[in-house]
Design a protein around this motif. Sequence first.
Motif, PDB file in Angstrom:
ATOM      1  N   THR A 181       0.856  -1.188   0.000  1.00  0.00           N
ATOM      2  CA  THR A 181       0.000   0.000   0.000  1.00  0.00           C
ATOM      3  C   THR A 181       0.889   1.233   0.000  1.00  0.00           C
ATOM      4  O   THR A 181       1.827   1.329   0.788  1.00  0.00           O
ATOM      5  CB  THR A 181      -0.901   0.013   1.245  1.00  0.00           C
ATOM      6  OG1 THR A 181      -1.683  -1.193   1.289  1.00  0.00           O
ATOM      7  CG2 THR A 181      -1.840   1.209   1.239  1.00  0.00           C
ATOM      8  N   TRP A 183       1.175   5.653  -1.881  1.00  0.00           N
ATOM      9  CA  TRP A 183       0.493   6.773  -2.502  1.00  0.00           C
ATOM     10  C   TRP A 183       1.413   7.457  -3.507  1.00  0.00           C
ATOM     11  O   TRP A 183       2.646   7.395  -3.373  1.00  0.00           O
ATOM     12  CB  TRP A 183       0.063   7.777  -1.424  1.00  0.00           C
ATOM     13  CG  TRP A 183      -0.971   7.201  -0.503  1.00  0.00           C
ATOM     14  CD1 TRP A 183      -2.333   7.330  -0.616  1.00  0.00           C
ATOM     15  CD2 TRP A 183      -0.751   6.357   0.643  1.00  0.00           C
ATOM     16  NE1 TRP A 183      -2.958   6.627   0.388  1.00  0.00           N
ATOM     17  CE2 TRP A 183      -2.026   6.021   1.176  1.00  0.00           C
ATOM     18  CE3 TRP A 183       0.384   5.858   1.256  1.00  0.00           C
ATOM     19  CZ2 TRP A 183      -2.173   5.209   2.293  1.00  0.00           C
ATOM     20  CZ3 TRP A 183       0.236   5.041   2.370  1.00  0.00           C
ATOM     21  CH2 TRP A 183      -1.037   4.730   2.883  1.00  0.00           C
ATOM     22  N   THR A 184       0.817   8.113  -4.496  1.00  0.00           N
ATOM     23  CA  THR A 184       1.625   8.903  -5.425  1.00  0.00           C
ATOM     24  C   THR A 184       2.279  10.039  -4.652  1.00  0.00           C
ATOM     25  O   THR A 184       1.834  10.414  -3.563  1.00  0.00           O
ATOM     26  CB  THR A 184       0.766   9.471  -6.562  1.00  0.00           C
ATOM     27  OG1 THR A 184      -0.372  10.151  -5.997  1.00  0.00           O
ATOM     28  CG2 THR A 184       0.276   8.379  -7.496  1.00  0.00           C
ATOM     29  N   TYR A 191      -2.137   3.346  -4.103  1.00  0.00           N
ATOM     30  CA  TYR A 191      -1.867   2.043  -4.704  1.00  0.00           C
ATOM     31  C   TYR A 191      -2.167   0.967  -3.661  1.00  0.00           C
ATOM     32  O   TYR A 191      -1.762   1.076  -2.503  1.00  0.00           O
ATOM     33  CB  TYR A 191      -0.402   1.932  -5.124  1.00  0.00           C
ATOM     34  CG  TYR A 191       0.034   2.934  -6.150  1.00  0.00           C
ATOM     35  CD1 TYR A 191      -0.162   2.713  -7.510  1.00  0.00           C
ATOM     36  CD2 TYR A 191       0.680   4.113  -5.761  1.00  0.00           C
ATOM     37  CE1 TYR A 191       0.262   3.632  -8.459  1.00  0.00           C
ATOM     38  CE2 TYR A 191       1.108   5.037  -6.707  1.00  0.00           C
ATOM     39  CZ  TYR A 191       0.894   4.792  -8.050  1.00  0.00           C
ATOM     40  OH  TYR A 191       1.319   5.704  -8.987  1.00  0.00           O
ATOM     41  N   THR A 193      -2.512  -3.493  -3.213  1.00  0.00           N
ATOM     42  CA  THR A 193      -2.293  -4.818  -3.786  1.00  0.00           C
ATOM     43  C   THR A 193      -3.112  -5.865  -3.048  1.00  0.00           C
ATOM     44  O   THR A 193      -2.984  -5.999  -1.830  1.00  0.00           O
ATOM     45  CB  THR A 193      -0.804  -5.209  -3.680  1.00  0.00           C
ATOM     46  OG1 THR A 193       0.003  -4.178  -4.234  1.00  0.00           O
ATOM     47  CG2 THR A 193      -0.532  -6.521  -4.382  1.00  0.00           C
ATOM     48  N   ILE A 200      -1.257  -4.591  -8.952  1.00  0.00           N
ATOM     49  CA  ILE A 200      -1.313  -3.425  -8.080  1.00  0.00           C
ATOM     50  C   ILE A 200      -2.307  -2.468  -8.728  1.00  0.00           C
ATOM     51  O   ILE A 200      -2.181  -2.134  -9.908  1.00  0.00           O
ATOM     52  CB  ILE A 200       0.058  -2.750  -7.932  1.00  0.00           C
ATOM     53  CG1 ILE A 200       1.079  -3.717  -7.330  1.00  0.00           C
ATOM     54  CG2 ILE A 200      -0.056  -1.500  -7.053  1.00  0.00           C
ATOM     55  CD1 ILE A 200       2.498  -3.170  -7.288  1.00  0.00           C
ATOM     56  N   THR A 201      -3.297  -2.047  -7.964  1.00  0.00           N
ATOM     57  CA  THR A 201      -4.354  -1.198  -8.502  1.00  0.00           C
ATOM     58  C   THR A 201      -4.226   0.221  -7.958  1.00  0.00           C
ATOM     59  O   THR A 201      -3.876   0.424  -6.797  1.00  0.00           O
ATOM     60  CB  THR A 201      -5.738  -1.769  -8.151  1.00  0.00           C
ATOM     61  OG1 THR A 201      -5.789  -3.146  -8.556  1.00  0.00           O
ATOM     62  CG2 THR A 201      -6.843  -1.019  -8.863  1.00  0.00           C
ATOM     63  N   LYS A 202      -4.510   1.193  -8.804  1.00  0.00           N
ATOM     64  CA  LYS A 202      -4.395   2.608  -8.475  1.00  0.00           C
ATOM     65  C   LYS A 202      -5.787   3.212  -8.346  1.00  0.00           C
ATOM     66  O   LYS A 202      -6.625   3.053  -9.229  1.00  0.00           O
ATOM     67  CB  LYS A 202      -3.603   3.315  -9.588  1.00  0.00           C
ATOM     68  CG  LYS A 202      -3.334   4.788  -9.389  1.00  0.00           C
ATOM     69  CD  LYS A 202      -2.507   5.297 -10.570  1.00  0.00           C
ATOM     70  CE  LYS A 202      -2.213   6.783 -10.471  1.00  0.00           C
ATOM     71  NZ  LYS A 202      -1.414   7.257 -11.633  1.00  0.00           N
ATOM     72  N   PHE A 220      -2.377  -0.580 -12.329  1.00  0.00           N
ATOM     73  CA  PHE A 220      -1.099   0.118 -12.445  1.00  0.00           C
ATOM     74  C   PHE A 220      -0.008  -0.841 -12.915  1.00  0.00           C
ATOM     75  O   PHE A 220       0.776  -0.514 -13.798  1.00  0.00           O
ATOM     76  CB  PHE A 220      -0.722   0.737 -11.094  1.00  0.00           C
ATOM     77  CG  PHE A 220       0.703   1.202 -11.026  1.00  0.00           C
ATOM     78  CD1 PHE A 220       1.151   2.255 -11.813  1.00  0.00           C
ATOM     79  CD2 PHE A 220       1.618   0.568 -10.194  1.00  0.00           C
ATOM     80  CE1 PHE A 220       2.471   2.682 -11.762  1.00  0.00           C
ATOM     81  CE2 PHE A 220       2.945   0.987 -10.133  1.00  0.00           C
ATOM     82  CZ  PHE A 220       3.369   2.043 -10.921  1.00  0.00           C
ATOM     83  N   GLN A 235       8.669   2.518  -2.298  1.00  0.00           N
ATOM     84  CA  GLN A 235       8.724   3.596  -3.284  1.00  0.00           C
ATOM     85  C   GLN A 235      10.030   4.363  -3.142  1.00  0.00           C
ATOM     86  O   GLN A 235      10.475   4.639  -2.027  1.00  0.00           O
ATOM     87  CB  GLN A 235       7.537   4.537  -3.078  1.00  0.00           C
ATOM     88  CG  GLN A 235       7.327   5.550  -4.182  1.00  0.00           C
ATOM     89  CD  GLN A 235       6.058   6.373  -3.980  1.00  0.00           C
ATOM     90  OE1 GLN A 235       5.542   6.451  -2.874  1.00  0.00           O
ATOM     91  NE2 GLN A 235       5.564   6.980  -5.037  1.00  0.00           N
ATOM     92  N   GLY A 258       4.088   2.122 -14.951  1.00  0.00           N
ATOM     93  CA  GLY A 258       3.824   0.713 -14.679  1.00  0.00           C
ATOM     94  C   GLY A 258       4.721  -0.236 -15.436  1.00  0.00           C
ATOM     95  O   GLY A 258       4.456  -1.443 -15.491  1.00  0.00           O
TER      96      GLY A 258
END
Length: 325
Positions: A181, A183-184, A191, A193, A200-202, A220, A235, A258
């Motif tokens: 988990t 964030w941008t 994000y 999972t 991984i989904t955005k 993503f 990240q 991605g």
Amino acid sequence: MPDIKKYKITEPYLDLQGGLLEAPFWEKDRNTLRFVDIVKQKLHFVNPSTGPSSHKQWDLDFSVGTTADVQGNDAEFIFGGKRGYGIMKRETGESRWVKDMWSDEERKEDGGGKPGVGKTREVRMRSNDGAVDAAGRYWVGAMNDPVVVEGNITDEGVLFRLDLDLSLHRMKAPVTIPNGTSWTLDNKFMYFTDSPSGEITKYPFELSTGAVDWSKGTTFFKCTYEGGVPDGHAQDEEGCFWVALYGTGKVVRVNVEGEVVAEIELPTRCVTCPGFVGTELFITTAEEGSPEKYPWSVKYQGGLFKVDVGVRGCPLNRFKMEAKA
């Protein structure tokens, strides 16, 4: 398609033969890396400057899946554990629970629920991965405890959010194995999972309220490596993600589009989570689940690995606890 930079690790930094190492977290002010063994119920510490000889471990009475620092409290850290959120003293390992995840109803016998195993939902669940957002909220995913449900993992999982006032919110359910988990960098997207999905989904995210628009999720990253699923990720300061691909013996760097732009090869298959210490990436792994099929993976199973990747990680957020616990 971008060129893929290759790294190869041939031996562990710590050969621990762990059950399920997870959640590497750099205590920057102390220059200590802490990480957990969920299955063997241990908490590990090592000073990267001193090296493997500085390693120490605590034996716990319960499993811990994720930890985070607390703003303004250097004596303790917060964790997601077997039954909920707790606080632990750094020097002694003494702990106390501050928020149970499960309701009184979920502590009643229910015939084993979906797995058909475990007297109550509380008994058959445990915390897994987690992360703190930029506002100081602690997000922790809970899943079926494989030790209890004998590997029969279902979608009874929940993604929780613990707010600054210690109020608890169920943010997403059902989920199966909640993992990485983040964030941008501008905090406009989150994000998340759910490992069995392979993706991984955005999702659109509102930092001021902690709200997530689950209806507008987009893929993503999708794992295209045979037999692999995305597990934990870290990240870096350039906004790229280093994603552990469980079942492949690899960690990949994924850019903001991605795309895979780098690949780390490890000498064991069940890779769980990376974490930054400066420009070094420390990587946790788990016991090989199919030793007869993958004998090459057994020697260094459940070890801690490291590699210098030449880029620093994003600073980790601290939980901002405003209530007394």
